[in-house]
Design an enzyme around this catalytic site. Structure first.
Site, PDB file in Angstrom:
ATOM      1  N   ASP A  17      16.678 -26.360 -48.618  1.00 17.63           N
ATOM      2  CA  ASP A  17      16.546 -25.546 -49.827  1.00 17.63           C
ATOM      3  C   ASP A  17      17.313 -26.242 -50.956  1.00 17.63           C
ATOM      4  OD1 ASP A  17      16.278 -21.931 -50.081  1.00 17.63           O
ATOM      5  OD2 ASP A  17      15.981 -23.496 -51.585  1.00 17.63           O
ATOM      6  N   GLU A  50      15.637 -13.802 -56.172  1.00 16.98           N
ATOM      7  CA  GLU A  50      16.766 -14.248 -55.349  1.00 16.98           C
ATOM      8  C   GLU A  50      18.004 -13.369 -55.553  1.00 16.98           C
ATOM      9  OE1 GLU A  50      15.480 -18.861 -56.006  1.00 16.98           O
ATOM     10  OE2 GLU A  50      17.100 -18.491 -54.616  1.00 16.98           O
TER      11      GLU A  50
HETATM   12  C1  GLC Z   1      15.039 -21.629 -54.236  1.00 18.63           C
HETATM   13  C2  GLC Z   1      14.581 -20.758 -53.075  1.00 18.63           C
HETATM   14  C3  GLC Z   1      13.419 -21.333 -52.312  1.00 18.63           C
HETATM   15  C4  GLC Z   1      12.579 -22.195 -53.230  1.00 18.63           C
HETATM   16  C5  GLC Z   1      13.414 -23.379 -53.646  1.00 18.63           C
HETATM   17  C6  GLC Z   1      12.680 -24.295 -54.636  1.00 18.63           C
HETATM   18  O1  GLC Z   1      16.427 -21.527 -54.402  1.00 18.63           O
HETATM   19  O2  GLC Z   1      15.558 -20.346 -52.138  1.00 18.63           O
HETATM   20  O3  GLC Z   1      12.679 -20.221 -51.778  1.00 18.63           O
HETATM   21  O4  GLC Z   1      11.409 -22.642 -52.545  1.00 18.63           O
HETATM   22  O5  GLC Z   1      14.662 -22.987 -54.214  1.00 18.63           O
HETATM   23  O6  GLC Z   1      12.499 -23.639 -55.855  1.00 18.63           O
END
Ligand code: GLC
Length: 618
Positions: A315, A510
């Site tokens: 992530d 988030e």
């Molecule tokens: C974010 C999320 C993830 C996402 C990634 C790229 O923080 O946790 O779900 O795909 O970063 O944007």
């Protein structure tokens, strides 16, 4: 002997029938990516260490210092994270030009290995103006319809490929247990039994059964594992070394292995069987150990146990959350089984640190070769290594982007995701012959609230964020402009035959969506009160990313519809309100009452207002 795959597909068919969806779920041939190993080995033998490490390095395009760094650091992948947009704007052509610019440069490198370019196309190509935006997963979960979820993902894959991009960080197969979490709406359900069916359906739709299909997009099943099971109060710090924490997001999931497997891993086995090519380890911890650095999770359970042959993508800067300095964090994560790192900013530092770690023997070359082999397997499966197929965008797909045909699929998803919680005195369906309808509430004419987080902006945006049909516009189309009164505060109710009050949450994503209080806003309650005081039937439509506390409006509303986050096609809401479509939606999350002392459904303090599976029809 019945293989797990046959058992799984049989369960799909049964579930499909059980949900009144007679069509058996099309079986996909699972991708055994290791079948590409002969070609992979040949390519790997030509690669320098730098070229191998470059395949493991994923910058966010907004941090790329110059285009030539793609060659200098042999970059194998880019992403556009939230708000990482083309400088020229969020229109379709700008996104397509952005992608083609990078891919064309990557094709000029020594080995001409194309980029995999990742975006969060989580319910449509939600970064791009004019895209078809579907209901978020919480709504799709209420359909219990794998074929429909597959159809939505197929439209999404076509619209993603219209920009050239070939990788979606989707589906999220989280199984949220505490609805105060800001990512509840990214989950299909609190129930693993729903997630394990709908997750692979989304994979199948995105990857179209064969990754070298020119309309296929690489799926990325996330977040591995236990992202929806964190303990309240254990969330991430609100800033570096801050004592204040977000309540839940990126926190610690304190469960035994049996519970982790039963609930939080439910979507992974079936998605791997369906051929998912990438998986994203999660920010959260499992019993105190960060998933991004857990050898037990990433290698023992996922790669060896579940037989995953694709690659793991971290992530966003998740590696930086591991203990120690950056070099130690990289060593721990790569040795645990991480294959590609979403750096996303300091990619030169990442590249140099990993190279040093290999030179010092702290990361074995065999681990590098395994990681790069996994990435290359998937690139071969995607047809990227076939020189006959250009990886540049196919701009003929622009003509179907946001098309009426695509929007019709989304409208059907909206129809089937609506859940009628209450319907006294047969208030619903509303008669088309109704003399005058009052449409009230702050979300009645607000496409941003209707779509929620991740639309155009990472956090979403209230107001006119993207073209679409609001609930107000949809009602006007049914009964005619002149028979609709629009007043967000529900004033002017005199003489109307029925009021529709559209209320709920404003967009978030988030950790920004973590809440301790799930009560409706005072403005929303006031609008329902005002409509009720006019002495007319009141229909309340709730646009929210999760169940919210509705005790205060429950006695005042004659009918209540949970619409969750339906996306751009508000016509689907009107179809249910007027009975064009008889509601079939069933709650995919338990709905709590206001006297709950906890909102984790396994806690004794959780009090149920509407149970999982509740949903009325006409
Ligand atoms: C974010 C999320 C993830 C996402 C990634 C790229 O923080 O946790 O779900 O795909 O970063 O944007």
């Amino acid at each position: 002997m019945d293989t797990p795959r046959r058992q799984f597909l049989a369960s799909l068919t049964l579930l499909g029938a059980g949900m009144g969806k007679a069509k058996a779920f099309a079986a996909a041939k699972p991708h055994h990516f290791s079948k590409y190993d002969p070609q992979v080995r040949r390519l790997l033998s030509q690669m320098t260490l730098d070229e191998k490490i470059g395949q493991m390095t994923q910058p966010d395009q907004q941090y790329l210092q110059n285009l030539d760094d793609l060659e200098k650091y042999h970059i194998g992948s880019l992403l556009s994270g939230g708000d990482s947009d083309p400088k020229s704007g969020n229109d379709l052509v700008s996104w397509t030009d952005l992608y083609d610019g990078y891919q064309a440069r990557a094709l000029k490198t020594r080995l001409r290995i194309p980029l995999v370019y990742g975006v969060d196309a989580v319910y449509g190509h939600n970064n791009v103006l004019g895209a078809t935006i579907f209901p978020h997963n919480i709504g799709l979960g209420c359909t219990r319809d794998p074929k429909l979820v597959e159809s939505a993902a197929r439209v999404t894959s076509e619209e993603v490929r219209a920009t050239g991009m070939n990788w979606a960080f989707s589906p999220c197969v989280t199984v949220p247990q505490d609805i105060r979490w800001g990512r509840t709406y990214e989950g299909f359900s609190e129930s693993p039994d729903v997630v394990k069916i709908l997750g692979p359906a989304a994979v199948h739709g995105l990857q179209r059964g064969s990754l070298d299909n020119p309309l296929a997009v690489l799926a990325c099943v996330k977040h591995f594992a236990g992202d929806g099971g964190t303990t309240f109060g254990s969330g991430m710090p609100k800033s570096n070394n801050s004592p204040d924490r977000y309540p839940l997001d990126q926190g610690d999931t304190r469960v035994d292995e049996a519970t982790m497997r039963l609930i939080h891993l439910a979507g992974y086995g079936p998605s791997i069987e369906m051929g998912a090519g990438s998986i994203m380890p999660s920010y959260n911890s499992w019993n105190g150990e960060k998933c991004s650095g857990s050898h037990k999770l990433l290698t023992d359970i996922l790669k060896n146990g579940l037989g995953f042959e694709g690659f793991l993508i971290s992530d966003y800067a998740a590696v930086n959350q591991l203990p120690g300095d950056y070099k130690q964090q990289i060593a721990q994560s790569i040795n645990a089984g991480m294959d590609m790192v979403m750096v996303p900013e300091h990619y030169v530092e990442f590249f140099n640190n990993l190279k040093t770690l290999v030179d010092e023997g702290k990361v074995p070359l065999s681990r590098i070769d395994d990681a790069v082999s996994r990435i290359l397997r998937v690139k071969f499966a995607m047809g990227l290594m076939n020189a006959a197929h250009s990886p540049l965008a196919d701009r003929t797909l622009h003509k179907s982007f946001g098309s009426a045909e695509h929007r019709a699929v989304a409208r059907q998803c909206v129809r089937q995701s609506m859940v009628v919680l209450k319907n006294d005195n047969h208030t619903l369906p509303i008669s088309r012959a109704a003399s005058r309808i009052l449409v009230a509430g702050r979300s009645a004419h607000n496409i941003g609230n209707q779509c929620g987080g991740w639309t155009i902006r990472w956090q979403g945006q209230t107001g006119d964020v993207i073209e679409g049909t609001t609930v107000l516009a949809a009602i006007r189309k049914v009964v005619g402009q002149d028979r609709v009164t629009h007043a967000p505060d529900a004033s002017g109710a005199a003489g109307v035959s029925v009021a529709v009050v559209v209320i709920g949450e404003t967009p978030y994503a988030e950790f920004m969506g973590d809440r301790t209080d799930l009560h409706l806003a005072a403005e929303d309650i006031a609008a329902v009160d005002a409509a009720k005081s006019a002495g007319i039937p009141v229909v309340v439509v709730i646009l929210s990313g999760r169940p919210v506390i509705i005790d205060k409006i429950l006695p005042k509303a004659d009918a209540i519809v949970a619409a969750f986050l339906p996306g751009t096609e508000g016509d689907g809401v009107a179809d249910v309100l007027f009975g064009t479509y008889k509601p079939t939606g069933k709650l995919s999350y338990t709905w709590p009452s206001g006297d709950s002392t906890s909102f984790n459904r396994s806690d004794p303090g959780y009090k149920t207002l509407f149970k999982f599976g509740h949903g009325l029809t006409y």
